[in-house]
Design a protein around this motif. Structure first.
Motif, short mmCIF file in Angstrom:
data_model
loop_
_atom_site.label_atom_id
_atom_site.label_comp_id
_atom_site.label_asym_id
_atom_site.label_seq_id
_atom_site.Cartn_x
_atom_site.Cartn_y
_atom_site.Cartn_z
N VAL A 132 1.07 -1.08 0.08
CA VAL A 132 -0.09 -0.03 0.06
C VAL A 132 0.97 1.23 0.19
N VAL A 133 0.87 1.92 -1.04
CA VAL A 133 1.58 2.98 -1.26
C VAL A 133 0.70 4.62 -1.41
N PHE A 134 1.08 5.54 -0.82
CA PHE A 134 0.53 6.93 -1.10
C PHE A 134 1.42 7.61 -1.83
N SER A 135 0.51 8.50 -2.75
CA SER A 135 1.32 9.34 -3.66
C SER A 135 1.87 10.42 -2.70
N PRO A 136 3.03 11.03 -3.20
CA PRO A 136 3.45 12.18 -2.51
C PRO A 136 2.72 13.20 -1.93
N ASP A 137 1.78 13.49 -2.54
CA ASP A 137 0.73 14.53 -2.00
C ASP A 137 -0.42 13.90 -1.16
N GLY A 143 -2.00 -5.90 -16.56
CA GLY A 143 -1.07 -5.96 -17.72
C GLY A 143 0.11 -6.95 -17.02
N HIS A 144 0.31 -6.88 -15.88
CA HIS A 144 1.26 -7.67 -15.15
C HIS A 144 0.94 -9.05 -14.70
N ALA A 145 1.99 -9.95 -14.46
CA ALA A 145 1.51 -11.26 -13.77
C ALA A 145 2.13 -11.56 -12.51
N GLY A 146 1.29 -11.82 -11.42
CA GLY A 146 1.91 -12.16 -10.05
C GLY A 146 2.01 -11.00 -9.36
N PRO A 147 2.77 -11.07 -8.34
CA PRO A 147 2.63 -9.83 -7.35
C PRO A 147 3.27 -8.61 -8.04
N VAL A 148 2.75 -7.22 -7.85
CA VAL A 148 3.09 -6.31 -8.57
C VAL A 148 3.79 -5.26 -7.43
N HIS A 149 5.13 -4.53 -7.77
CA HIS A 149 5.35 -3.82 -7.05
C HIS A 149 5.24 -2.34 -7.54
N VAL A 150 5.10 -1.27 -6.82
CA VAL A 150 4.82 0.08 -7.59
C VAL A 150 5.64 0.93 -6.84
N ARG A 151 5.71 2.14 -7.57
CA ARG A 151 6.97 3.16 -7.02
C ARG A 151 6.31 4.71 -7.85
N PHE A 152 5.91 5.63 -6.82
CA PHE A 152 5.58 7.10 -7.80
C PHE A 152 7.10 7.74 -7.79
N SER A 153 6.95 8.62 -8.83
CA SER A 153 7.99 9.51 -9.08
C SER A 153 7.94 10.54 -7.82
N PRO A 154 9.34 11.04 -7.81
CA PRO A 154 9.09 12.06 -6.61
C PRO A 154 8.06 13.24 -6.73
N ASP A 155 7.74 13.56 -7.96
CA ASP A 155 6.70 14.64 -7.95
C ASP A 155 5.23 14.10 -8.00
#
Length: 548
Positions: free
Chosen positions: A258-263, A292-304
């Motif tokens: 669970v990942v929040f966006s920077p704002d 579009g992905h298969a299996g566990p997905v990882h997410v990362r927001f850009s700094p902005d």
């Protein structure tokens, strides 16, 4: 301006160190407001009034304030790292100064603007909320006691008596002898001391779930806690009241992150079902589902926060526009599952996999700009330092080394047998800190100083022993958490504790005990007053931590 900047290595006490900082400001030829403006232009937070106060004291400044100040004065990476190294040296050598410094930090009198992990540094931040660490946290018993004593019929408290006696002592013994009589005439009555505030590491809430809790995260303001469960649900909790706001459903498999966006306006949840769901935190509704992905997905927001990168067990990396939540690009070329790292300005994305190459991509144009050699990829990690320097941290059997990938140049190396390793790559100490944990439980924090091989780390903790332990950093590297990784054949013998170390004061902060199963995740509140843990006992828990 003189040719040579002041040298922090000459300082032998905290007072001398601050004196060198004053000389550095004079050397720069810049006013306090000009320094604040230059820091803001570089993405740092450096209020000029806070800087004025810091340079008038004889205690060491906070790390973030120091780095923002030295950078604003115009010094390069190597000298920023030297100033930081000298500060760590003095923390270890001058116990008296450390005690005074820690006391001031606890009271919020030193660099309080830097207390939040993201305060003032991210778009959409409510500065007033971010600068009020207690806004979302209920008053402690001590605070409530103070409020009760301040009423019109409260009379004199013990604090009033001590203050009056102190003043009387400066005027003469005769007045001091009259203090009891003055209190008697004023109708003062003896008062019991208020209940002490929660101790460091005290458990303040247990948040029950129907299944194992695998992920936990605070919103950028620290007001909301998100939890992801193995039953596919996501819980949102109001931190101030500990009540559950809502439950998001829709995932058909484990929620892995669970990942929040920077704002803080969007929450991204990823699952083993191969999808990422984006939730609007204002309306508490689903925005869209990314597939579009298969299996566990990882997410990362850009700094902005404008771009989201997703990667999974497949070799492709997907970039998504957070404005309209559409696919920007499909990045291919690796032969195995790839990992992603954004540059500090968000313009470049580095991807690497088990193949011996690092690929750099222009995010705006969604095109590959270069491919760099990357030997032994399975034992290395890619990260960006400040000014876009791409670095490689190699984890060997008895050593750790850091090198500049583009230049093919070794920056530093240190000898250590590490069972686990994590990197603080926010650039707060000039380049990076590498945190290692040895099988005997020793946790070490190593600075990355270009061209200066080290034999000794900056900080050493005696943590819990064992191979199956995980490391996690919080508060921009000011705190480190150690918790168990794997379940044993007998789950009831799993290590259920979380060990916390305060990097700033070089000491054990607390051991969190209360979970009845292994801890799966740890999150640090940006307000620096709480830690959240998630475990296999189907609970998430909140713990009170003294503000660092």
């Amino acid at each position: 301006m003189d040719d040579k900047a002041p040298e922090p290595e000459r300082a032998r006490t905290a007072a001398e160190y601050v004196a060198e900082m004053r000389r550095l400001r004079a050397w720069s030829g810049l006013s306090y407001r000009q320094l604040a403006q230059r820091a803001a232009a570089a993405g740092r937070v450096l209020p000029h009034n806070t800087l004025v106060a810091a340079l008038q004291r004889d205690t060491l400044p906070r790390k973030e304030l120091l780095v923002a100040f030295v950078e604003a004065c115009g010094l390069p990476d190597e000298e920023v790292a030297a100033w930081t190294a000298a500060r760590y040296r003095l923390i270890g050598e001058t116990a008296g100064e450390t005690t005074r410094e820690t006391t001031e930090e606890s009271s919020g009198s030193t660099g309080d603007e830097f207390a939040g992990e993201t305060a003032g540094a991210r778009p959409g931040n409510d500065e007033n909320a971010a600068d009020s660490p207690s806004a979302d946290v209920p008053a402690t018993a001590e605070a409530e006691g103070e409020e009760r004593r301040s009423g019109p019929s409260a009379g004199f408290s013990r604090r009033d008596l001590l203050a009056t006696a102190a003043v009387a002592g400066t005027l003469g013994a005769g007045i001091a002898l009259a203090v009891p009589e003055l209190l008697r005439r004023a109708g003062a009555a003896p008062r019991s001391r208020p209940a002490p505030s929660p101790t460091v590491g005290a458990q303040v809430a247990v948040l029950p779930h129907p299944d194992v809790v695998a992920a936990v995260a605070f919103s950028p303001h620290g007001r909301i806690l998100a939890t992801g469960s193995l039953d596919g649900t996501v819980g949102l909790w109001e931190v101030a009241t500990r009540r559950r706001l809502t439950v998001f459903t829709g995932h058909t498999h484990y929620v892995g992150s669970v990942v929040f966006s920077p704002d803080g306006r969007i929450l991204a949840t990823s699952s083993f079902d191969g999808t990422v769901r984006l939730w609007d935190m204002t309306t508490m509704t689903l925005l869209t589902v990314l597939t579009g992905h298969a299996g566990p997905v990882h997410v990362r927001f850009s700094p902005d926060g404008r771009v989201l990168a997703t990667n999974a067990d497949d070799p492709a990396v997907r970039l998504w526009d957070m404005g309209d939540r559409t696919l920007i690009a499909l990045l291919t070329g690796h032969t195995g599952p790839a990992t992603v790292t954004f540059s500090p300005d968000g313009r470049i994305l580095a991807t690497n996999a088990d193949d011996p190459a690092v690929r750099l991509w222009n995010v705006a144009g969604a095109r590959r700009t270069s491919t760099l050699p990357f030997p032994e990829p399975g034992k290395s990690r890619v990260l960006f330092g400040r000014e876009g320097r791409l670095m490689r941290v190699h984890h060997g059997p008895r050593s750790v080394s850091v090198s500049d990938i583009a230049a093919g140049k070794n920056l530093t190396a240190f000898d250590v047998t590490a069972s686990s390793l994590i990197v603080n790559d926010d650039g707060a100490t000039g380049l990076a800190d590498v945190v290692t944990r040895s099988p005997d439980g020793t946790v070490r924090v190593w600075p990355v100083l270009p061209g200066r091989p080290l034999s000794e780390p900056w900080v050493v903790f005696a943590g819990p022993s064992g191979e199956d332990k995980n490391l996690q950093l919080g508060w921009r590297g000011d705190a480190v958490a150690v918790h168990g990784v794997g379940e044993t054949i007998e789950p009831w013998r799993a290590d259920t504790r979380v060990w916390l170390g305060d990097v700033y004061s070089k000491r054990h902060l607390a051991t969190l005990t209360g979970h009845t199963g292994r801890v799966r995740a740890v999150a640090f509140s940006p307000r620096r007053d709480l830690v959240a843990t998630a475990g296999t006992d189907r609970t998430a828990r909140l713990w009170r931590i003294r503000k660092l």
